[in-house]
Enzyme design. Sequence first.
Site, PDB file in Angstrom:
ATOM      1  N   PRO A  39      19.889 -22.079 -89.096  1.00  0.00           N
ATOM      2  CA  PRO A  39      18.939 -23.134 -89.461  1.00  0.00           C
ATOM      3  C   PRO A  39      19.436 -24.486 -88.956  1.00  0.00           C
ATOM      4  CG  PRO A  39      20.273 -22.527 -91.351  1.00  0.00           C
ATOM      5  CD  PRO A  39      20.630 -21.570 -90.268  1.00  0.00           C
ATOM      6  N   SER A  50      28.816 -30.483 -94.058  1.00  0.00           N
ATOM      7  CA  SER A  50      28.654 -29.278 -93.235  1.00  0.00           C
ATOM      8  C   SER A  50      27.513 -28.415 -93.764  1.00  0.00           C
ATOM      9  CB  SER A  50      29.956 -28.483 -93.222  1.00  0.00           C
ATOM     10  OG  SER A  50      30.043 -27.713 -94.406  1.00  0.00           O
ATOM     11  N   LYS A  51      27.186 -27.397 -92.978  1.00  0.00           N
ATOM     12  CA  LYS A  51      26.121 -26.477 -93.364  1.00  0.00           C
ATOM     13  C   LYS A  51      26.453 -25.785 -94.670  1.00  0.00           C
ATOM     14  CE  LYS A  51      23.960 -25.310 -89.006  1.00  0.00           C
ATOM     15  NZ  LYS A  51      23.366 -24.299 -88.162  1.00  0.00           N
ATOM     16  N   ARG A  52      27.729 -25.558 -94.883  1.00  0.00           N
ATOM     17  CA  ARG A  52      28.127 -24.823 -96.083  1.00  0.00           C
ATOM     18  C   ARG A  52      28.071 -25.679 -97.346  1.00  0.00           C
ATOM     19  NH1 ARG A  52      31.116 -23.448 -92.086  1.00  0.00           N
ATOM     20  NH2 ARG A  52      32.569 -25.118 -92.548  1.00  0.00           N
ATOM     21  N   ASP A  53      28.026 -26.999 -97.170  1.00  0.00           N
ATOM     22  CA  ASP A  53      28.052 -27.872 -98.343  1.00  0.00           C
ATOM     23  C   ASP A  53      26.810 -27.739 -99.189  1.00  0.00           C
ATOM     24  OD1 ASP A  53      30.498 -28.988 -98.010  1.00  0.00           O
ATOM     25  OD2 ASP A  53      29.771 -30.500 -96.602  1.00  0.00           O
TER      26      ASP A  53
END
Length: 505
Positions: free
Chosen positions: A16, A262-265
């Site tokens: 995404p 980040s994307k993981r945040d």
Amino acid sequence: MSTPVRVRFAPSPTGPLHIGGVRTALFNYLFAKGKNGKFILRIEDTDQNRYVEGAEDYIIESLNWCGITIDEGPREGGDKGPYRQSERKEIYRKYAEMLVEKGHAYYAFDTAEELDTRRQEAESLGNTFIYNWYNRDHLNNSLGMDQETLKGKLENSDNYVIRFKAPKDETLVLKDRIRGEITIDTNILDDKVLFKSDGMPTYHLANIVDDHLMEISHVIRGEEWLPSLALHVLLYRSFGWQAPEFAHLPLILKPAGKGKLSKRDGDKLGFPVFPLEWKDPKDGTVSAGYREEGYFPEAVVNFLALLGWNPGDEREIFGMEELCDVFTLEKVNKSGARFDPDKIKWFNHHYLQQASVSELVDRFQKVLKSNRIEVSDDFAEKVIVLIRERADFVGDFLELGGFFFETPQTYDEKAARKQWKEDTNRYINEIGDLLAGLPEFSSEISESVVKQWITDNELGFGKVMPPLRLALVGEMKGPHIFDIMGVIGQEETVARLRRAVEVLG
Ligand code: GLU
């Protein structure tokens, strides 16, 4: 005549689109539109291993949702296409070979094991292995190889790559529209791989060739690409092409101000980091998106525009068109921009107040239906008008105004103890009778009748209004009491007063 402005947003469909990617697309778009330029979408999908199903659709849908219109792209077409790198495969080899012919690149045959050994040797001496001017003459490549041997090696289709021959002993002065001049000593550069024997270019080669062929005038991208700038400028020079102008946008930092967002945040920090909800095709995990969380695209755009850019004054509210007019690269900051989830909520509150009532009715009816509540659009509209001011999201409407749709079943205990006195039953009953007998009913009529009754009975407002609110709402919240009466109507108002007397009396 100056060259026409053509910018590109060049995401890789590896998942995404991160909200930072949307900001990059937005800044490109604003810059181009302010200069009557073109915004191009190029899908950089040469790394087949990292390709993720659905990512390209997601990217396009995200841009559409934000109102970033694509002038040329994989769906729109255009005369510089195709706009997907996987469909341009045939183009790149020729350019890699052109650099070899010009002496700016060479074939390298080092196997993975050979390179590993070199790396370990260097590490055991406390060094890092860099493939460049320092050691390239002693490595397994075509430099110094006679034509015959080279031809043989290539024909036997050894696993080879084409590497760029980074120049030695040069000081490069790179120009960035946001950062000014950056000086680089070319001796620190490594000989980056440009082309692989599987026939695929690497990012660096494909990116430069495409930017050139697509006549990109300005490359506006994230700061993480700044380390590649020297190589890119050298590639343009080696091809003998005019380089575009470059602008590297500041990083987006976590809300605490430290570290890149980040994307993981995303779900970890409690707010979405994606524009739209994303369902991972592999494991089905769902990551939240701003659209599904009830944000208006206008709020997201306004918020992102101010993430690293400012108009030079205190103004904060900007629509897309206005942004196109006022945006300049000169007003983009160098330092990282802190992502503030409260601020984006604040923008959403603002755009919720601006939205047309009919749009809000449509959205609210969806919420109501999913809660099995059926009311007319007219009724929904009346509720919205009274509570929108306190809401950040359409999703807040039901929480703020649930009592419009349902007679209170319970009453706030603390408030009841405080507000419901000895003679409250009598007041509320009498007001109930009075309201029940009105031939016409509205918020204005009920207000004047009740206020007159209070004055006639020489009672303070403080004795009557709080219990009235408790009877109508069940707690001490909500808009103006008589507005509530006006919306729920005569019968329901009277019924609520009767019920409260019954339960609390
Ligand atoms: N494909 C690169 C990315 O995913 C593009 C970088 C650039 O804009 O040059 O961000």
